[in-house]
Design a protein around this motif. Structure first.
Motif, PDB file in Angstrom:
ATOM      1  N   GLY A 185       0.923  -1.275   0.013  1.00  0.00           N
ATOM      2  CA  GLY A 185       0.063  -0.047   0.019  1.00  0.00           C
ATOM      3  C   GLY A 185       0.797   1.240  -0.102  1.00  0.00           C
ATOM      4  O   GLY A 185       2.194   1.080   0.233  1.00  0.00           O
ATOM      5  N   LEU A 186       0.092   2.421  -0.267  1.00  0.00           N
ATOM      6  CA  LEU A 186       0.836   3.656  -0.032  1.00  0.00           C
ATOM      7  C   LEU A 186       0.157   4.500   1.116  1.00  0.00           C
ATOM      8  O   LEU A 186      -0.781   4.458   1.345  1.00  0.00           O
ATOM      9  CB  LEU A 186       0.489   4.552  -1.400  1.00  0.00           C
ATOM     10  N   PRO A 187       1.417   5.335   1.733  1.00  0.00           N
ATOM     11  CA  PRO A 187       0.945   6.140   2.751  1.00  0.00           C
ATOM     12  C   PRO A 187      -0.168   7.386   2.205  1.00  0.00           C
ATOM     13  O   PRO A 187       0.123   7.785   1.068  1.00  0.00           O
ATOM     14  CB  PRO A 187       2.115   6.704   3.355  1.00  0.00           C
ATOM     15  N   ASP A 188      -1.060   7.695   3.173  1.00  0.00           N
ATOM     16  CA  ASP A 188      -1.843   8.655   2.808  1.00  0.00           C
ATOM     17  C   ASP A 188      -1.361  10.046   3.042  1.00  0.00           C
ATOM     18  O   ASP A 188      -1.345  10.431   4.294  1.00  0.00           O
ATOM     19  CB  ASP A 188      -3.320   8.642   3.246  1.00  0.00           C
ATOM     20  N   PRO A 189      -0.971  10.893   2.107  1.00  0.00           N
ATOM     21  CA  PRO A 189      -0.249  12.183   2.543  1.00  0.00           C
ATOM     22  C   PRO A 189      -1.135  13.203   3.260  1.00  0.00           C
ATOM     23  O   PRO A 189      -0.595  14.053   3.609  1.00  0.00           O
ATOM     24  CB  PRO A 189       0.343  12.797   1.035  1.00  0.00           C
ATOM     25  N   SER A 190      -2.615  12.955   2.994  1.00  0.00           N
ATOM     26  CA  SER A 190      -3.198  13.920   3.626  1.00  0.00           C
ATOM     27  C   SER A 190      -3.600  13.544   5.252  1.00  0.00           C
ATOM     28  O   SER A 190      -4.222  14.548   5.980  1.00  0.00           O
ATOM     29  CB  SER A 190      -4.799  13.967   2.807  1.00  0.00           C
ATOM     30  N   VAL A 191      -3.168  12.538   5.741  1.00  0.00           N
ATOM     31  CA  VAL A 191      -3.377  12.166   6.918  1.00  0.00           C
ATOM     32  C   VAL A 191      -2.471  13.108   7.824  1.00  0.00           C
ATOM     33  O   VAL A 191      -1.387  13.178   7.941  1.00  0.00           O
ATOM     34  CB  VAL A 191      -3.064  10.612   7.518  1.00  0.00           C
ATOM     35  N   ALA A 192      -3.046  13.538   8.795  1.00  0.00           N
ATOM     36  CA  ALA A 192      -2.423  14.487   9.880  1.00  0.00           C
ATOM     37  C   ALA A 192      -1.515  13.498  10.822  1.00  0.00           C
ATOM     38  O   ALA A 192      -1.907  12.609  11.094  1.00  0.00           O
ATOM     39  CB  ALA A 192      -3.077  15.231  10.696  1.00  0.00           C
ATOM     40  N   SER A 193      -0.336  14.063  11.013  1.00  0.00           N
ATOM     41  CA  SER A 193       0.449  13.488  12.130  1.00  0.00           C
ATOM     42  C   SER A 193       1.611  14.477  12.438  1.00  0.00           C
ATOM     43  O   SER A 193       1.658  15.612  11.946  1.00  0.00           O
ATOM     44  CB  SER A 193       1.414  12.408  11.371  1.00  0.00           C
ATOM     45  N   LEU A 194       2.370  14.084  13.437  1.00  0.00           N
ATOM     46  CA  LEU A 194       3.302  15.101  14.123  1.00  0.00           C
ATOM     47  C   LEU A 194       4.634  14.652  13.347  1.00  0.00           C
ATOM     48  O   LEU A 194       5.061  13.659  13.428  1.00  0.00           O
ATOM     49  CB  LEU A 194       3.188  14.985  15.577  1.00  0.00           C
ATOM     50  N   ALA A 195       5.533  15.912  13.263  1.00  0.00           N
ATOM     51  CA  ALA A 195       6.939  15.594  13.129  1.00  0.00           C
ATOM     52  C   ALA A 195       7.838  16.455  14.186  1.00  0.00           C
ATOM     53  O   ALA A 195       7.149  17.348  14.557  1.00  0.00           O
ATOM     54  CB  ALA A 195       7.259  16.351  11.777  1.00  0.00           C
ATOM     55  N   PHE A 196       8.785  15.905  14.680  1.00  0.00           N
ATOM     56  CA  PHE A 196       9.538  16.543  15.774  1.00  0.00           C
ATOM     57  C   PHE A 196      11.082  16.416  15.297  1.00  0.00           C
ATOM     58  O   PHE A 196      11.652  15.560  14.587  1.00  0.00           O
ATOM     59  CB  PHE A 196       9.162  16.161  16.978  1.00  0.00           C
ATOM     60  N   ARG A 197      11.819  17.495  15.881  1.00  0.00           N
ATOM     61  CA  ARG A 197      13.288  17.591  15.760  1.00  0.00           C
ATOM     62  C   ARG A 197      13.897  18.000  17.124  1.00  0.00           C
ATOM     63  O   ARG A 197      13.604  19.054  17.610  1.00  0.00           O
ATOM     64  CB  ARG A 197      13.474  18.453  14.546  1.00  0.00           C
TER      65      ARG A 197
END
Length: 529
Positions: free
Chosen positions: A361-373
């Motif tokens: 499958g492919l990830p859904d680019p519209s799904v909200a998630s968090l990025a941290f650095r």
């Protein structure tokens, strides 16, 4: 602290019963007395094992739908009592508390419940209370008590007992205790993160992140850096959930670049036709659509054949034999796709250094998630950039409006620019990148570098002119001056997409009109640092 301690009595209460019966039989064969609760006790009895209910030990039945069953001094006293403290021993004797030497608990499946999209109340009911309390108690008292929270540690414990005449060493119990605290920390992190999202708390006072070790890596970005790969338990298709068919273990840089490639190609859903992205050092060096995957790969490859060598290739449809044959003509580190047919796998099997990953499958680019650095003294958290635009979102700001073909290419270029390190410039022609400028301190330098790469490829391919002639160009942020725009026009670009918003917008628009360019504003920026 005492080094070697025996296990005479164990409390087992698990939701994941994988390997439970074999493990319990092995303990029983060593003379370990078993205590248990609810479904675990039932499973043990049905297997013919002798087990005592915790309710018999506490003198209280399980109540309130199982919410209360182990929160009792007879349990926690047995876990927390110091075996070398006379006062503790006297208290145990006075209150009829027997020691518990081994605790086996793996908690209610809260993360799995959330992943299935369960309702709020169902998620709440799957928050374990007694389990974490017992785990923390046992881990604190690891001088005398063993605590197992992962099915993967069943074999390790039995091996430890075999090696030490049915006893465990302090060092072993310390490792179990560390794993136990990490598990309860991860569990609490999952609960707090879910609840923040459930109640709309975007900036909670405290943030917790957790992961499970998937792979110890040979090194990090460079050989002198230690590294490991942890997964967050999500079911999002990608490098963390992929099946690796062949090749040596992925490196830190492989994982990072493969993720970048697959997230980019996922922008072009499988239903929109074949697409390919080639990544080098987390930047795309070629992205294209095609009538077939092989064509898409070839067009992406022709954007920058030099950089593609030793790169990462991501496909938005299952890999077929014809595409695999084309890819095999150069050295490639990793290929990732939703699937791969037998012909493709046979071709790649001859390339022992190539890693093939499939994801179903492919990830859904519209799904909200968090990025941290991480930064010095803390870390930054933001929403993942899932911003997207369509043709209706484009604002024409020049005298000439873009043609239908230019609009299609402008949208394609804008999508790719979102995945290019800033300052980002992307030239596109007929659904394929023909020049990419990434990560420069000056936007005009990115524009020049991308055009120069296109010129180099034209010479290498024997073309009369670079493919930037008649192309469109995307800029991830506004042009602060007209110089970058005019450089793109000199390279042959006929249309431009950019966010707009500069104090010199009117100057840049006037320059575009004078050069005969069509230009559209998106009102959205795609910085990527």
């Amino acid at each position: 602290m005492t080094d070697l301690v025996p296990i005479r009595r164990a409390l087992i209460s698990v939701s994941d019963k994988t390997g439970l019966l074999d493990f319990a039989r092995a303990l029983d064969a060593r003379g370990v007395k078993l205590l248990s609760t609810g479904g675990t006790a039932k499973a043990l009895r049905e297997a013919g094992l002798s087990v005592r209910d915790v309710a018999d030990v506490t003198g209280f039945p399980e109540m309130m739908d199982g919410r209360v069953k182990t929160l009792h001094p007879a349990v926690h006293g047995g876990l927390l009592a110091l075996r070398d403290d006379q006062e503790h021993l006297a208290a145990m004797e006075a209150h009829g508390i027997a020691p518990i030497d081994l605790l086996v608990v793996n908690l209610y499946p809260f993360e799995e419940t959330v992943a299935k999209g369960a309702a709020y109340d169902d998620c709440i009911e799957n928050i374990d209370i007694g389990g974490p309390a017992m785990i923390r108690a046992a881990a604190k008292n690891h001088a005398f008590v063993n605590v197992v929270v992962d099915v993967a540690d069943y074999h390790a414990l039995l091996a430890e007992l075999d090696a030490n005449d049915d006893r465990t060493t302090l060092a072993f119990r310390q490792r179990l205790a560390q794993a136990a605290y990490a598990r309860t920390a991860a569990y609490d992190a999952a609960v707090s993160t879910w609840m923040a999202a459930a109640i709309g708390e975007t900036t909670p006072r405290r943030r917790a992140f957790a992961g499970t070790l998937a792979q110890s890596l040979r090194y990090g970005e460079n050989p002198h850096q230690k590294a490991a790969f942890y997964t967050d338990g999500s079911a999002r298709p990608g490098v963390a959930t992929a099946k690796q068919w062949q090749g040596k273990e992925l490196s830190y840089n492989n994982i990072n670049d493969t993720d970048a490639a697959f997230e980019l190609v996922a922008e072009f859903g499988a239903g929109s036709g074949p697409a390919c992205a080639i990544i080098k050092h987390a930047n795309p060096c070629g992205v294209a659509r095609g009538a077939t995957l092989a064509e898409a790969y070839g067009r992406a490859f022709d954007c920058d054949r030099t950089s593609a060598f030793g790169g990462i290739i991501a496909l938005n449809q299952p890999l077929d034999g014809a595409t695999a044959a084309e890819i095999s003509n150069i050295f490639t580190e990793v290929v990732i796709a939703p699937g791969a047919d037998e012909a493709a796998r046979e071709i790649f099997a001859k390339k022992k250094n190539l890693r093939l990953l499939t994801t179903d499958g492919l990830p859904d680019p519209s799904v909200a998630s968090l990025a941290f650095r991480q930064v010095s003294g803390g870390f930054l958290v933001q929403d993942k950039d899932n911003g997207a635009i369509g043709a209706a979102d484009l604002k024409v700001v020049t005298k000439r409006a873009p043609t239908e073909q230019e609009i299609a290419d402008l949208l394609f270029a804008w999508t790719v620019a979102k995945h290019v390190k800033s300052n980002a410039i992307v030239y596109v022609k007929d659904g394929a990148t023909v020049g990419v400028g990434a990560g420069q301190m000056s936007r005009v330098d990115s524009t020049r570098i991308a055009a120069r790469k296109a010129q180099d490829m034209a010479e290498a391919l024997g073309l009369a002119a670079p493919l930037t002639q008649g192309s469109v160009v995307a800029s991830d942020a506004f042009f602060p001056f007209s110089d970058g725009l005019l450089t793109a026009a000199e390279a042959g670009a006929t249309a431009v997409v950019q966010p707009g918003g500069s104090v010199r917008d009117e100057e840049v628009i006037a320059a575009a009109d004078e050069a005969g360019l069509a230009m559209v504003f998106t009102g959205m920026r795609h910085f990527r640092h």
